[in-house]
Design a protein around this motif. Structure first.
Motif, PDB file in Angstrom:
ATOM      1  N   MET A 303      49.271  32.114  40.347  1.00 42.59           N
ATOM      2  CA  MET A 303      50.092  33.213  40.852  1.00 42.59           C
ATOM      3  C   MET A 303      49.696  33.559  42.285  1.00 42.59           C
ATOM      4  O   MET A 303      50.547  33.802  43.139  1.00 42.59           O
ATOM      5  CB  MET A 303      49.936  34.443  39.953  1.00 42.59           C
ATOM      6  N   ALA A 304      48.386  33.593  42.558  1.00 43.31           N
ATOM      7  CA  ALA A 304      47.911  33.908  43.907  1.00 43.31           C
ATOM      8  C   ALA A 304      48.337  32.824  44.894  1.00 43.31           C
ATOM      9  O   ALA A 304      48.740  33.116  46.034  1.00 43.31           O
ATOM     10  CB  ALA A 304      46.393  34.065  43.902  1.00 43.31           C
ATOM     11  N   ALA A 305      48.267  31.580  44.462  1.00 39.99           N
ATOM     12  CA  ALA A 305      48.663  30.476  45.334  1.00 39.99           C
ATOM     13  C   ALA A 305      50.144  30.522  45.657  1.00 39.99           C
ATOM     14  O   ALA A 305      50.578  30.126  46.741  1.00 39.99           O
ATOM     15  CB  ALA A 305      48.313  29.137  44.670  1.00 39.99           C
ATOM     16  N   GLU A 306      50.933  31.043  44.711  1.00 42.76           N
ATOM     17  CA  GLU A 306      52.384  31.111  44.899  1.00 42.76           C
ATOM     18  C   GLU A 306      52.841  32.450  45.475  1.00 42.76           C
ATOM     19  O   GLU A 306      54.047  32.681  45.629  1.00 42.76           O
ATOM     20  CB  GLU A 306      53.086  30.858  43.560  1.00 42.76           C
ATOM     21  N   GLY A 307      51.880  33.354  45.763  1.00 44.38           N
ATOM     22  CA  GLY A 307      52.237  34.639  46.350  1.00 44.38           C
ATOM     23  C   GLY A 307      52.567  35.737  45.358  1.00 44.38           C
ATOM     24  O   GLY A 307      52.990  36.824  45.750  1.00 44.38           O
ATOM     25  N   GLY A 308      52.359  35.485  44.066  1.00 47.44           N
ATOM     26  CA  GLY A 308      52.649  36.501  43.057  1.00 47.44           C
ATOM     27  C   GLY A 308      51.492  37.447  42.804  1.00 47.44           C
ATOM     28  O   GLY A 308      51.658  38.451  42.110  1.00 47.44           O
ATOM     29  N   PHE A 309      50.330  37.115  43.354  1.00 46.98           N
ATOM     30  CA  PHE A 309      49.156  37.979  43.212  1.00 46.98           C
ATOM     31  C   PHE A 309      48.366  37.910  44.512  1.00 46.98           C
ATOM     32  O   PHE A 309      48.175  36.835  45.082  1.00 46.98           O
ATOM     33  CB  PHE A 309      48.279  37.539  42.032  1.00 46.98           C
ATOM     34  N   ARG A 310      47.912  39.066  44.984  1.00 47.25           N
ATOM     35  CA  ARG A 310      47.226  39.135  46.277  1.00 47.25           C
ATOM     36  C   ARG A 310      45.890  38.386  46.225  1.00 47.25           C
ATOM     37  O   ARG A 310      45.059  38.634  45.347  1.00 47.25           O
ATOM     38  CB  ARG A 310      46.982  40.590  46.665  1.00 47.25           C
ATOM     39  N   GLN A 311      45.697  37.493  47.198  1.00 50.24           N
ATOM     40  CA  GLN A 311      44.438  36.754  47.265  1.00 50.24           C
ATOM     41  C   GLN A 311      43.264  37.699  47.495  1.00 50.24           C
ATOM     42  O   GLN A 311      42.204  37.535  46.893  1.00 50.24           O
ATOM     43  CB  GLN A 311      44.499  35.726  48.405  1.00 50.24           C
ATOM     44  N   ASP A 312      43.445  38.715  48.374  1.00 46.39           N
ATOM     45  CA  ASP A 312      42.324  39.619  48.661  1.00 46.39           C
ATOM     46  C   ASP A 312      41.941  40.449  47.444  1.00 46.39           C
ATOM     47  O   ASP A 312      40.761  40.757  47.239  1.00 46.39           O
ATOM     48  CB  ASP A 312      42.632  40.518  49.867  1.00 46.39           C
ATOM     49  N   LEU A 313      42.914  40.799  46.610  1.00 46.47           N
ATOM     50  CA  LEU A 313      42.591  41.519  45.378  1.00 46.47           C
ATOM     51  C   LEU A 313      41.888  40.594  44.390  1.00 46.47           C
ATOM     52  O   LEU A 313      40.936  41.003  43.714  1.00 46.47           O
ATOM     53  CB  LEU A 313      43.862  42.100  44.753  1.00 46.47           C
ATOM     54  N   LEU A 314      42.332  39.347  44.322  1.00 49.61           N
ATOM     55  CA  LEU A 314      41.681  38.384  43.425  1.00 49.61           C
ATOM     56  C   LEU A 314      40.225  38.192  43.812  1.00 49.61           C
ATOM     57  O   LEU A 314      39.339  38.160  42.954  1.00 49.61           O
ATOM     58  CB  LEU A 314      42.425  37.050  43.466  1.00 49.61           C
ATOM     59  N   TYR A 315      39.943  38.094  45.126  1.00 53.40           N
ATOM     60  CA  TYR A 315      38.560  37.958  45.582  1.00 53.40           C
ATOM     61  C   TYR A 315      37.744  39.191  45.191  1.00 53.40           C
ATOM     62  O   TYR A 315      36.550  39.093  44.875  1.00 53.40           O
ATOM     63  CB  TYR A 315      38.506  37.776  47.098  1.00 53.40           C
ATOM     64  N   ARG A 316      38.408  40.353  45.225  1.00 51.58           N
ATOM     65  CA  ARG A 316      37.703  41.613  44.941  1.00 51.58           C
ATOM     66  C   ARG A 316      37.316  41.721  43.469  1.00 51.58           C
ATOM     67  O   ARG A 316      36.249  42.238  43.145  1.00 51.58           O
ATOM     68  CB  ARG A 316      38.607  42.783  45.349  1.00 51.58           C
ATOM     69  N   ILE A 317      38.174  41.240  42.574  1.00 51.97           N
ATOM     70  CA  ILE A 317      37.942  41.490  41.144  1.00 51.97           C
ATOM     71  C   ILE A 317      37.169  40.382  40.441  1.00 51.97           C
ATOM     72  O   ILE A 317      36.701  40.586  39.317  1.00 51.97           O
ATOM     73  CB  ILE A 317      39.281  41.721  40.395  1.00 51.97           C
ATOM     74  N   ASN A 318      37.054  39.190  41.074  1.00 50.76           N
ATOM     75  CA  ASN A 318      36.433  38.092  40.311  1.00 50.76           C
ATOM     76  C   ASN A 318      35.128  37.604  40.935  1.00 50.76           C
ATOM     77  O   ASN A 318      34.940  36.421  41.191  1.00 50.76           O
ATOM     78  CB  ASN A 318      37.417  36.934  40.118  1.00 50.76           C
ATOM     79  N   THR A 319      34.205  38.544  41.137  1.00 49.74           N
ATOM     80  CA  THR A 319      32.864  38.121  41.558  1.00 49.74           C
ATOM     81  C   THR A 319      32.305  37.122  40.550  1.00 49.74           C
ATOM     82  O   THR A 319      31.694  36.116  40.915  1.00 49.74           O
ATOM     83  CB  THR A 319      31.919  39.336  41.662  1.00 49.74           C
ATOM     84  N   VAL A 320      32.533  37.413  39.277  1.00 50.35           N
ATOM     85  CA  VAL A 320      32.154  36.491  38.198  1.00 50.35           C
ATOM     86  C   VAL A 320      33.357  36.334  37.276  1.00 50.35           C
ATOM     87  O   VAL A 320      34.032  37.316  36.961  1.00 50.35           O
ATOM     88  CB  VAL A 320      30.950  37.027  37.398  1.00 50.35           C
ATOM     89  N   GLU A 321      33.622  35.105  36.862  1.00 42.92           N
ATOM     90  CA  GLU A 321      34.705  34.847  35.918  1.00 42.92           C
ATOM     91  C   GLU A 321      34.128  34.449  34.567  1.00 42.92           C
ATOM     92  O   GLU A 321      33.134  33.719  34.495  1.00 42.92           O
ATOM     93  CB  GLU A 321      35.616  33.720  36.414  1.00 42.92           C
ATOM     94  N   ILE A 322      34.769  34.941  33.518  1.00 43.46           N
ATOM     95  CA  ILE A 322      34.426  34.511  32.156  1.00 43.46           C
ATOM     96  C   ILE A 322      35.712  34.000  31.533  1.00 43.46           C
ATOM     97  O   ILE A 322      36.677  34.746  31.387  1.00 43.46           O
ATOM     98  CB  ILE A 322      33.836  35.670  31.328  1.00 43.46           C
TER      99      ILE A 322
END
Length: 458
Positions: A303-322
């Motif tokens: 979604m982020a790659a296609e513009g449906g989700f903000r890249q800067d917000l994704l960077y903010r929320i996923n310091t760690v992914e599970i």
């Protein structure tokens, strides 16, 4: 006449005082026990629970200083910290009675008393006792629940390598304040992971606030998350804190974050960057101190790659992914989960059920479980409810096995991957590219469909 309530113990070295109290209280209380010797108090408290103890301030040993009364007050509270003690005192002892309240007495009764006032004081004392016992019971229950919840991963289990990786990540990350993004299909247990992270964090004694962003409309988003002031809009009848304020000091869990529109993503990003919220209708921001955990069942990176989700917000929320694996990739966990849920529902529905046979476990293992552990749990519960036998056979388990949609398609290849690609392509076309509708028709979650679309370049 109203029902009698309360058990009263009255201790005074003056027999006339005790007789007067007994005559006054006998029509109103369940039990009124009188005693002239305070040394009998421990035994009396051991034999029965009293809602209120009426205690003389001065006994024969020390007729005027009140020291003996203070000593017995301390002894009573040592035996029962929730005890409600009312001192019986002469008018000249009021100053000592005020000191006694500071020492733990609940109130005092002045001799000679007014009957109506004495009864009112005792009714208030009985209500206080009831309140103290309720609080004590709640505390004990909380301690018990905490001891259960504090066991590592008490709410979800798994022996598969995928789940062991999840547990390991939780143990490494929980004690930090790092933002965590939990990925996984519906029913895999994303909120359970969030709660495990909170329970094992330094914020475990503070609030855990869960917000389903998928259930919030555009108009309610700011009010629910950031709060509002009285009069900010038509239904704002009072000042109200938002979820971020309520979670301050603790953890906020934002579920279904992939459902947020781009304008709402921008508002959320501003709050996360500034670490402050401004209520709707207010001018002054309020600082917040939260640990952020988010979750989604959507292919958020695509979604982020296609513009449906903000890249800067994704960077903010996923310091760690599970990344939670779906149940169909956790075959080793099927017997463990089955045993776990059978124990729970056998106890709940008063049934005695034997362990599942190999044939049953094979059937459960071969089913794809599109609803994951949530669906598995419901199937076990439903089967136990409907079963009339202690032994469950494979015929007892009604699973929704769906055949692949093939109407209107001519297959020129029997390669499974090619067939799957063509089916997905057709269903997406029929639904005008709407991934949610296509996923529903295919019996998949959106995350699973996104993964397949990425795999086949669709």
């Amino acid at each position: 006449m109203a029902d009698k309530i309360g058990k009263i113990l009255a201790v005074d070295d003056n027999a006339d005082i005790l007789f007067a109290l007994k005559m006054l209280l006998k029509p109103h209380v369940e039990i009124i026990k009188t005693e002239t010797n305070p040394s009998h108090i421990p035994q009396l408290m051991e034999e029965d629970d009293y809602d209120v103890i009426l205690l003389d301030m001065n006994f024969n040993k020390d007729a005027i200083s009140g020291t003996e009364g203070f000593d017995w007050l301390a002894r009573i509270l040592e035996i029962d910290p929730a005890a409600v003690v009312l001192f019986i005192t002469a008018y000249g002892d009021v100053e000592k009675s005020v000191k006694a309240i500071k020492a733990g007495a609940s109130d005092f009764i002045i001799k000679p008393w007014q009957n109506e006032k004495l009864l009112a004081t005792i009714w208030s004392a009985i209500r206080l006792r009831k309140s103290r016992l309720e609080v004590s019971s709640l505390k004990e229950r909380q301690i018990g629940l905490s001891s259960i919840m504090d066991q590592p991963f008490a709410d979800f289990i798994g022996v598969s390598p995928g789940m062991q990786r999840v547990f390991s990540t939780i143990q490494k990350v929980a004690a930090t304040d790092a933002n965590v993004l939990i990925l996984g299909e519906n029913g895999t247990g994303k909120e359970l992971v969030a709660r495990a992270l909170h329970r094992q964090s330094k914020r475990c004694d503070e609030a855990f606030i869960s917000v389903d962003l998928g259930a919030l409309s555009e108009t309610l988003f700011e009010s629910e998350l950031f709060g509002h002031m009285k009069g900010a809009f038509t239904d704002a009848k009072a000042d109200r804190p938002g979820r971020f304020e309520l979670a301050s000091g603790g953890t906020i869990f934002l579920d279904e974050i992939g459902n947020l529109s781009l304008p709402l993503q921008a508002k959320l990003l501003t709050v996360l960057e500034r670490r402050e919220v401004t209520r709707v209708g207010a001018n002054k921001p309020k600082p917040i101190d939260i640990r952020l955990i988010c979750a989604t069942n959507m292919g958020i990176k695509q979604m982020a790659a296609e513009g449906g989700f903000r890249q800067d917000l994704l960077y903010r929320i996923n310091t760690v992914e599970i990344d939670l694996p779906p149940l169909r990739e956790r075959h080793e966990d099927i017997p463990v989960l089955a045993d776990h849920f059978i124990k729970i529902y056998s106890k709940k529905y008063y049934k005695k059920v034997n362990k599942l046979s190999g044939a049953v476990l094979r059937k459960l293992t071969n089913y794809p479980w599109p609803g994951n552990v949530r669906e598995f749990q419901h199937v076990i519960e439903r089967t136990l409810i409907m079963s009339e036998s202690d032994t469950l056979s494979e015929h007892d388990f009604q699973l929704n096995v769906q055949s692949a949609p093939s109407e209107g398609m001519e297959l020129d290849s029997y390669n499974l991957e090619e067939v799957e690609r063509r089916i997905i392509e057709k269903v997406l076309k029929n639904n005008l590219g709407n991934v949610s509708k296509a996923a529903y028709e295919l019996g998949l979650t959106r995350t699973s469909l996104y993964r397949r679309m990425e795999k086949y370049g669709l």
